[in-house]
Design a protein around this motif. Structure first.
Motif, PDB file in Angstrom:
ATOM      1  N   LEU A 113      23.736  16.214  51.561  1.00 50.97           N
ATOM      2  CA  LEU A 113      23.705  17.664  51.804  1.00 50.97           C
ATOM      3  C   LEU A 113      24.874  18.119  52.664  1.00 50.97           C
ATOM      4  O   LEU A 113      25.211  19.303  52.678  1.00 50.97           O
ATOM      5  N   ALA A 143      19.047  18.855  44.699  1.00 50.81           N
ATOM      6  CA  ALA A 143      18.012  19.026  45.720  1.00 50.81           C
ATOM      7  C   ALA A 143      17.777  20.497  46.005  1.00 50.81           C
ATOM      8  O   ALA A 143      16.631  20.953  46.116  1.00 50.81           O
ATOM      9  N   GLU A 144      18.889  21.258  46.094  1.00 56.99           N
ATOM     10  CA  GLU A 144      18.745  22.697  46.357  1.00 56.99           C
ATOM     11  C   GLU A 144      18.029  23.395  45.211  1.00 56.99           C
ATOM     12  O   GLU A 144      17.164  24.255  45.438  1.00 56.99           O
ATOM     13  N   PRO A 161      16.645  20.080  56.118  1.00 58.49           N
ATOM     14  CA  PRO A 161      18.066  19.951  55.737  1.00 58.49           C
ATOM     15  C   PRO A 161      18.406  20.674  54.432  1.00 58.49           C
ATOM     16  O   PRO A 161      19.482  21.289  54.321  1.00 58.49           O
ATOM     17  N   VAL A 162      17.477  20.624  53.458  1.00 59.70           N
ATOM     18  CA  VAL A 162      17.747  21.328  52.198  1.00 59.70           C
ATOM     19  C   VAL A 162      17.789  22.837  52.441  1.00 59.70           C
ATOM     20  O   VAL A 162      18.673  23.543  51.921  1.00 59.70           O
ATOM     21  N   GLN A 163      16.827  23.317  53.244  1.00 56.93           N
ATOM     22  CA  GLN A 163      16.831  24.753  53.561  1.00 56.93           C
ATOM     23  C   GLN A 163      18.116  25.150  54.285  1.00 56.93           C
ATOM     24  O   GLN A 163      18.700  26.203  54.021  1.00 56.93           O
ATOM     25  N   ILE A 208      19.602  11.861  50.690  1.00 57.82           N
ATOM     26  CA  ILE A 208      19.870  13.268  50.332  1.00 57.82           C
ATOM     27  C   ILE A 208      20.452  14.029  51.531  1.00 57.82           C
ATOM     28  O   ILE A 208      21.333  14.879  51.390  1.00 57.82           O
ATOM     29  N   ARG A 209      19.944  13.683  52.709  1.00 63.15           N
ATOM     30  CA  ARG A 209      20.419  14.386  53.909  1.00 63.15           C
ATOM     31  C   ARG A 209      21.912  14.178  54.111  1.00 63.15           C
ATOM     32  O   ARG A 209      22.630  15.099  54.522  1.00 63.15           O
ATOM     33  N   ARG A 247      23.357  27.592  54.205  1.00 61.88           N
ATOM     34  CA  ARG A 247      24.823  27.530  54.303  1.00 61.88           C
ATOM     35  C   ARG A 247      25.471  28.035  53.012  1.00 61.88           C
ATOM     36  O   ARG A 247      26.445  28.791  53.037  1.00 61.88           O
ATOM     37  N   ARG A 248      24.898  27.569  51.906  1.00 65.61           N
ATOM     38  CA  ARG A 248      25.462  28.003  50.611  1.00 65.61           C
ATOM     39  C   ARG A 248      25.331  29.515  50.467  1.00 65.61           C
ATOM     40  O   ARG A 248      26.256  30.199  50.029  1.00 65.61           O
ATOM     41  N   GLU A 263      30.263  19.055  50.277  1.00 68.59           N
ATOM     42  CA  GLU A 263      30.369  20.263  49.452  1.00 68.59           C
ATOM     43  C   GLU A 263      30.388  19.880  47.972  1.00 68.59           C
ATOM     44  O   GLU A 263      31.011  18.901  47.583  1.00 68.59           O
ATOM     45  N   GLU A 300      10.009  26.538  45.943  1.00 69.00           N
ATOM     46  CA  GLU A 300       9.825  27.651  46.883  1.00 69.00           C
ATOM     47  C   GLU A 300       9.525  28.946  46.144  1.00 69.00           C
ATOM     48  O   GLU A 300       8.665  29.737  46.564  1.00 69.00           O
ATOM     49  N   PHE A 302      14.262  22.369  45.250  1.00 68.44           N
ATOM     50  CA  PHE A 302      13.547  23.010  46.355  1.00 68.44           C
ATOM     51  C   PHE A 302      13.397  24.504  46.099  1.00 68.44           C
ATOM     52  O   PHE A 302      12.345  25.094  46.383  1.00 68.44           O
ATOM     53  N   THR A 303      14.461  25.111  45.581  1.00 72.62           N
ATOM     54  CA  THR A 303      14.390  26.555  45.313  1.00 72.62           C
ATOM     55  C   THR A 303      13.345  26.865  44.250  1.00 72.62           C
ATOM     56  O   THR A 303      12.611  27.865  44.355  1.00 72.62           O
ATOM     57  N   ALA A 305      20.975  23.622  54.005  1.00 74.25           N
ATOM     58  CA  ALA A 305      22.069  23.586  53.023  1.00 74.25           C
ATOM     59  C   ALA A 305      22.048  24.845  52.161  1.00 74.25           C
ATOM     60  O   ALA A 305      23.101  25.438  51.871  1.00 74.25           O
ATOM     61  N   ILE A 306      20.845  25.258  51.764  1.00 74.63           N
ATOM     62  CA  ILE A 306      20.730  26.491  50.956  1.00 74.63           C
ATOM     63  C   ILE A 306      21.212  27.693  51.772  1.00 74.63           C
ATOM     64  O   ILE A 306      21.919  28.568  51.263  1.00 74.63           O
ATOM     65  N   ARG A 310      23.258  17.166  46.163  1.00 74.70           N
ATOM     66  CA  ARG A 310      22.960  18.353  46.969  1.00 74.70           C
ATOM     67  C   ARG A 310      22.520  19.499  46.065  1.00 74.70           C
ATOM     68  O   ARG A 310      21.523  20.182  46.341  1.00 74.70           O
TER      69      ARG A 310
END
Lengths: 226, 248
Positions: free
Chosen positions: A39, A50-51, B29-31, A35-36, B36-37, A42, A58, A54-55, B33-34, A47
């Motif tokens: 990420l 995963a975002e 890394p996910v944070q 995944i890294r 950056r987005r 683009e 969170e 995670f969101t 990427a978020i 990616r």
């Protein structure tokens, strides 16, 4: 069941659950590396997924502890990811869910127990956190202590009982009725695995949130303590 | 379903390690990427806002230019209308002036034509009257009328002023003779009468020379040197014609 499988190194007996957990950790580590790399690209579906995932996690943590979600999210997210994968592992023929082992769920429950106090003391201070056990009245102290013990036990036994019973039921049905008959139960296992992982994580989050409730009225102080 | 302390401890250690690993290799890394987005989105949003602002400014500038052009158009239309109005007024004045001049010219021409016509008419009337008079006098002409004219001549010459008589006498002395022109041969009696009248008035003996000229109609014309005495209808008609012409 799991007690009968394992690895003996000298005088130490490494249970099958631990071995499975290590394999699972290695798989998660490899997936993290994968995944890294994704990420860095683009508009990659991995990616994006995963975002999104995670969101979602969170935001779920943020709803309970909005001032401390950056501290708590890694712990709760790790719990959810690990428990989902560990619970689903039992669906693979020949493997058993680590969470069907009471020692594993007990260890997880102890981690939750410790994390509740860790986050509470870290953010409120030892004295103020301990005063929480005396509120609203010192008479409540035994009840608070009983609550701490009982909910920890409940965490461990609930997860263990659900996963173990489902695996047992699938095994029994397979033995009695034959191949493909346990498929509905396996579907139920799939759902139950997700639900139990969610419940365990949410309860852990709520316990942490309860320990931080005296502080949640001051949102600006904890948000920088990452 | 026995609790294994080693498993519990190792599971706790495993999980703590797992938290660290996931936080280090997955969550951060996910944070990032978020973030950056999110940064890209904010940048895109800022760019969009900037573009929207630029577009709004551009629209305002264009609108301002359009307004200026509109005002300039209105101003130029007004100027053009004023100029057209002035030119139309000038053209109308010119046309009016030309029409007035043409009217005056035509009136002048008409007046001239009328005057010429009137003059022509008068001349025709005059000539007609003279011809009519001449015809009438031709019919009346004769010995009697000659005698009457002779008598009238005798009266007139007797009433001449002395200065005129002296001039006649002087002219007679230089000429010695008087030319008498008549429309028809004068009878002797009338010739004698004329001689007597002239001798009586001028006080000199005179010699008469006679000449016939039918153009005189009736009466006589006496020529004494440069002086001429008229007592005939033709000369009277000429006098009358001259008077008419002078009167017109």
């Amino acid at each position: 069941m799991n007690e009968t499988q394992g690895l003996t190194i000298g005088s130490l007996f490494i249970s099958g659950s631990l071995l499975t957990t290590w394999v699972l950790m290695l798989g998660m580590l490899a997936f993290s590396a994968f995944i890294r790399r994704k990420l860095l690209q683009e508009d990659n579906p991995w990616r994006t997924s995963a975002e999104i995932l995670f969101t979602i996690m969170e935001n779920a943590v943020k709803e309970v502890v909005p001032s401390y979600y950056q501290q708590v999210t890694p712990f709760i997210a790790t719990l959810w990811i690990y428990l989902v994968l560990a619970n689903l592992l039992g669906l693979i023929p020949g493997l058993h869910s680590p969470t069907a082992d009471l020692s594993v769920t007990a260890g997880l429950a102890l981690i939750v127990f410790a994390s509740v106090h860790w986050f509470g003391i870290r953010n409120l201070g030892l004295k103020r956190y301990l005063q929480h056990y005396l509120s609203p009245n010192p008479i409540m102290l035994p009840f608070h202590l009983m609550s701490e013990i009982s909910r920890t036990l409940a965490l461990a036994i609930r997860l263990f009982g659900n996963i173990m019973s489902l695996e047992m039921a699938i095994l029994l049905v397979l033995l009695v009725a034959g191949f493909l008959v346990p498929v509905p139960l396996m579907m139920l296992h799939l759902v139950e695995a997700l639900i139990q992982a969610y419940i365990f994580g949410v309860l852990a989050l709520l316990y942490i949130g309860t320990s931080l409730e005296n502080k949640t009225t001051q949102p600006d102080q904890g948000s920088n303590n990452t | 379903m026995e609790l294994d302390p080693l498993t519990i401890v190792l599971e706790i250690v495993n999980f703590l390690v797992l938290i660290w690993l996931l936080k280090r290799f997955l969550f951060k890394p996910v944070q990032a990427a978020i973030a950056r987005r999110q940064q890209d989105l904010e940048q895109a949003q800022q760019d969009a806002q900037q573009k929207a602002k630029d577009a709004t400014d551009r629209q305002q500038q264009l609108q301002s230019k359009i307004d200026d052009w509109e005002q300039e158009k209105i101003r130029q239309q007004q100027q053009l209308q004023e100029q057209l109005s002035r030119q139309r007024e000038q053209a109308m004045d010119k046309v009016r002036q030309e029409a007035e001049d043409e009217k005056k010219r035509l009136q002048t021409i008409l007046q001239q034509d009328q005057a010429a016509l009137m003059e022509k008419t008068q001349q025709q009337a005059q000539q007609g009257a003279i011809q009519l008079t001449q015809q009438l006098l031709n019919r009346l002409a004769g010995t009697d009328l000659d005698q009457a004219l002779l008598n009238m001549f005798a009266d007139d010459i007797n009433q001449l002023p002395d200065t005129e008589r002296d001039k006649l006498a002087t002219a007679l002395r230089k000429q010695k003779s008087v030319l008498i022109t008549s429309a028809r041969p004068l009878p002797d009696a009338q010739t004698q009468q004329l001689q007597n009248i002239l001798q009586s008035v001028l006080g000199q003996n005179i010699t008469l020379e006679t000449k016939v000229d039918e153009q005189l109609i009736s009466g006589v014309r006496l020529t004494i040197g440069p002086m001429v005495l008229h007592a005939n209808l033709a000369d009277e008609l000429e006098f009358f014609k001259a008077e008419l012409h002078h009167a017109i």
